[in-house]
Write an enzyme that holds these catalytic residues in place. Structure first.
Site, PDB file in Angstrom:
ATOM      1  N   ASP A   8       0.880  -1.178   0.000  1.00  0.00           N
ATOM      2  CA  ASP A   8       0.000   0.000   0.000  1.00  0.00           C
ATOM      3  C   ASP A   8       0.917   1.226   0.000  1.00  0.00           C
ATOM      4  O   ASP A   8       2.141   1.109  -0.190  1.00  0.00           O
ATOM      5  CB  ASP A   8      -0.990  -0.041   1.185  1.00  0.00           C
ATOM      6  N   CYS A  65       3.339  -2.882   3.939  1.00  0.00           N
ATOM      7  CA  CYS A  65       2.449  -1.777   4.277  1.00  0.00           C
ATOM      8  C   CYS A  65       3.163  -0.981   5.368  1.00  0.00           C
ATOM      9  O   CYS A  65       4.370  -1.152   5.552  1.00  0.00           O
ATOM     10  CB  CYS A  65       1.051  -2.254   4.670  1.00  0.00           C
ATOM     11  N   THR A  67       3.083  -1.154   8.665  1.00  0.00           N
ATOM     12  CA  THR A  67       3.620  -2.043   9.702  1.00  0.00           C
ATOM     13  C   THR A  67       3.909  -3.452   9.190  1.00  0.00           C
ATOM     14  O   THR A  67       4.593  -4.216   9.878  1.00  0.00           O
ATOM     15  CB  THR A  67       2.591  -2.186  10.837  1.00  0.00           C
ATOM     16  N   HIS A  98      11.361 -23.055   9.249  1.00  0.00           N
ATOM     17  CA  HIS A  98      10.357 -23.778  10.038  1.00  0.00           C
ATOM     18  C   HIS A  98       8.944 -23.655   9.473  1.00  0.00           C
ATOM     19  O   HIS A  98       8.168 -24.600   9.571  1.00  0.00           O
ATOM     20  CB  HIS A  98      10.347 -23.260  11.485  1.00  0.00           C
ATOM     21  N   HIS A 133       8.781 -30.098  10.798  1.00  0.00           N
ATOM     22  CA  HIS A 133       8.209 -28.805  10.403  1.00  0.00           C
ATOM     23  C   HIS A 133       7.219 -28.992   9.240  1.00  0.00           C
ATOM     24  O   HIS A 133       6.248 -28.248   9.125  1.00  0.00           O
ATOM     25  CB  HIS A 133       9.321 -27.822  10.039  1.00  0.00           C
TER      26      HIS A 133
HETATM   27  C1  RB5 Z   1      -2.060   2.819   6.387  1.00  0.00           C
HETATM   28  O1  RB5 Z   1      -2.137   4.059   6.998  1.00  0.00           O
HETATM   29  C2  RB5 Z   1      -1.643   1.769   7.406  1.00  0.00           C
HETATM   30  O2  RB5 Z   1      -2.704   1.488   8.239  1.00  0.00           O
HETATM   31  C3  RB5 Z   1      -1.167   0.515   6.692  1.00  0.00           C
HETATM   32  O3  RB5 Z   1      -0.078   0.831   5.878  1.00  0.00           O
HETATM   33  C4  RB5 Z   1      -0.719  -0.633   7.573  1.00  0.00           C
HETATM   34  O4  RB5 Z   1       0.236  -0.212   8.493  1.00  0.00           O
HETATM   35  C5  RB5 Z   1      -1.787  -1.441   8.174  1.00  0.00           C
HETATM   36  O5  RB5 Z   1      -1.561  -2.463   8.830  1.00  0.00           O
END
Ligand code: RB5
Length: 149
Positions: A8, A65, A67, A98, A133
């Protein structure tokens, strides 16, 4: 080896760095988007990459993304995908050795580019250990089958 890539807006810049890195290594990839910093919804890209991997056309996928969490949750909804969110090299190794993770998720707002590229290399270079595994990974597939009925 052909890799499916997706992100994203929160992972877009990291995906770009990963693309350059793969090019330097001579590895083939296809970029399923997004292609700018403009806000988009991460499930769309997690799903596209996962579908590309389970289709068999791509061996593995890398998704980013902000996180790594939202896009990995989305990717893991596609049966056959084992996506791991990773932010250190030990887990990168274990995710393959694993868990035989076929999709790697990274957080563009969490992990710096240098470490992220090391994670990518570690994950790409590690082989699945199999054995006990393999039995556990098969049990993951059994859970999918149970709820797909
Ligand atoms: C977008 O703002 C953010 O929520 C997305 O990139 C991600 O971190 C979601 O898990």
């Amino acid at each position: 080896m052909k890799l499916a890539l997706g992100s994203d807006h929160g992972g877009y810049q990291l995906k770009d760095a990963i693309k350059k890195h793969l090019e330097e290594k001579g590895l083939e990839y296809e970029d399923f988007g997004t292609h700018s910093d403009e806000s988009v919804d991460y499930p769309d890209f997690g799903m596209k990459v996962s579908e590309a991997v389970v289709s068999g056309e791509f061996e593995s996928g890398i998704i980013c993304c902000g996180t790594g969490i939202g896009i990995s949750i989305s990717a893991n909804k596609v049966p056959g995908v084992r996506c791991a969110v990773v932010s250190d090299t030990f887990c990168a190794q274990m995710a393959r050795e694993h868990n035989n993770a076929n999709v790697l998720a990274l957080g563009g707002r969490v992990t710096g580019v240098g470490l992220a590229l090391k994670i990518v290399d570690t994950w790409l270079e590690t082989e699945f250990a199999g054995g006990r595994h393999g039995r556990r990974v098969d049990k993951i597939a059994d859970i999918e089958k149970k709820y797909l009925k």
